[in-house]
Scaffold this active site. Structure first.
Site, PDB file in Angstrom:
ATOM      1  N   CYS A 147       0.817  -1.207   0.000  1.00 19.68           N
ATOM      2  CA  CYS A 147       0.000   0.000   0.000  1.00 19.68           C
ATOM      3  C   CYS A 147       0.858   1.268   0.000  1.00 19.68           C
ATOM      4  O   CYS A 147       0.597   2.203  -0.747  1.00 19.68           O
ATOM      5  CB  CYS A 147      -0.910  -0.013   1.230  1.00 19.68           C
ATOM      6  SG  CYS A 147      -1.777   1.539   1.547  1.00 19.68           S
ATOM      7  N   PHE A 148       1.878   1.321   0.842  1.00 20.37           N
ATOM      8  CA  PHE A 148       2.647   2.547   1.012  1.00 20.37           C
ATOM      9  C   PHE A 148       3.540   2.857  -0.185  1.00 20.37           C
ATOM     10  O   PHE A 148       4.168   3.901  -0.226  1.00 20.37           O
ATOM     11  CB  PHE A 148       3.491   2.476   2.292  1.00 20.37           C
ATOM     12  CG  PHE A 148       2.743   2.910   3.528  1.00 20.37           C
ATOM     13  CD1 PHE A 148       2.907   4.173   4.048  1.00 20.37           C
ATOM     14  CD2 PHE A 148       1.859   2.048   4.152  1.00 20.37           C
ATOM     15  CE1 PHE A 148       2.211   4.581   5.174  1.00 20.37           C
ATOM     16  CE2 PHE A 148       1.166   2.437   5.276  1.00 20.37           C
ATOM     17  CZ  PHE A 148       1.337   3.713   5.795  1.00 20.37           C
TER      18      PHE A 148
END
Length: 288
Positions: A147-148
């Site tokens: 996600c990051f």
């Protein structure tokens, strides 16, 4: 005068309990039996949370997760994998209807992003809301299931690094948005838990130092979880013009959360096989 929101710190819990409680708060607020709620919490053990539609077999190294002591949990929200460890997690359950703005996904991300930005800025972090046109992953590196690794519209960044990973689920009248605010980040461990070709892992980890950030990598002074909790409470109150009052989780909400934990979030059918398989098994059980 707007209805006060509930503020609650539920402490560190196991992965299944955390996701079950988030969904229970959404269900009860949708039903009109619970107030809008800002919840802050932590994790009893490191956990890799997956987006609603992610494929475990294709994207997660289950053996590595087991060896690293990392639980694997599927979120009720979308997005990509997040390693939860040394962090503060927030979840907000609120009405879809806004008194002073459009009821769109983009607007909710913007308003919640403003609340998160105010919180981190009050702690001295130089963050701003991102409005990128393209993903923040350098084109010379392989795409990432983390996600990051990608900065989305109205998420927080500092020096180009994503600081908060959030995802949202909308019901008919209410929404849940929750997100990870890392205090520290173990990028090596994250990519050890993901199913990426060994020859690409070093490049992804290296890229992560330029695309992923953590609070205490940016802050001039160390930020403790309690300070971040207080800042979030103030930031959401200011962004939505509401008072956040400390109130406990009701017995009915705990009961629903325990049911969801047992029947959904603690099962391999949900976490490993996916939402479609879990729903099929639930239907078969109801037809017995």
């Amino acid at each position: 005068m707007q209805q006060p929101w509930r503020f609650v710190d539920t402490g560190a819990r196991d992965a299944a309990s955390n996701m079950a409680l988030d969904e229970a708060l959404l269900v009860m607020h949708e039903a009109g039996t619970a107030p809008p709620t800002l919840r802050v919490y932590g994790w009893c053990q490191p956990a890799l949370s997956l987006g609603y539609a992610q494929n475990v077999q294709q994207e997660v190294d289950l053996a590595a997760c087991h060896a690293q002591g990392v639980a694997v949990i599927r979120r009720p929200t979308g997005g990509r994998a997040v390693l939860h460890d040394q962090e503060v997690t927030y979840s907000v359950v609120m009405p879809i209807a806004l008194a002073d703005g459009p009821h769109t996904i983009t607007e909710h991300y913007r308003r919640i992003g403003m609340a998160l930005a105010a919180a981190l800025q009050s702690l001295g972090l130089p963050v701003h809301l991102a409005r990128p046109r393209i993903r923040a992953v350098p084109t010379c590196t392989p795409s990432s299931p983390a996600c990051f690794a990608a900065l989305s519209r109205y998420e927080l960044s500092s020096a180009g690094k994503k600081m908060v990973g959030s995802a949202q689920k909308r019901a008919q009248r209410a929404l849940l948005q929750h997100g990870s605010i890392p205090l520290w980040m173990d990028r090596q461990r994250l990519f050890q838990c993901l199913q990426v070709p060994p020859e690409q892992r070093a490049a992804l980890v290296q890229a992560a130092y330029t695309t992923m950030g953590a609070v205490n990598e940016v802050a001039a002074q160390p930020v403790a979880p309690a300070a971040l909790h207080a800042a979030l409470r103030q930031g959401f109150g200011g962004a939505f013009g509401v008072e956040l009052v400390e109130m406990p989780i009701a017995p009915e909400e705990w009961c629903l959360a325990q049911h969801l934990r047992t029947t959904k979030y603690a099962t391999d059918a949900w976490n490993l096989d996916g939402a479609a398989t879990w729903r099929q098994r639930q239907r078969r059980m109801l037809n017995l």
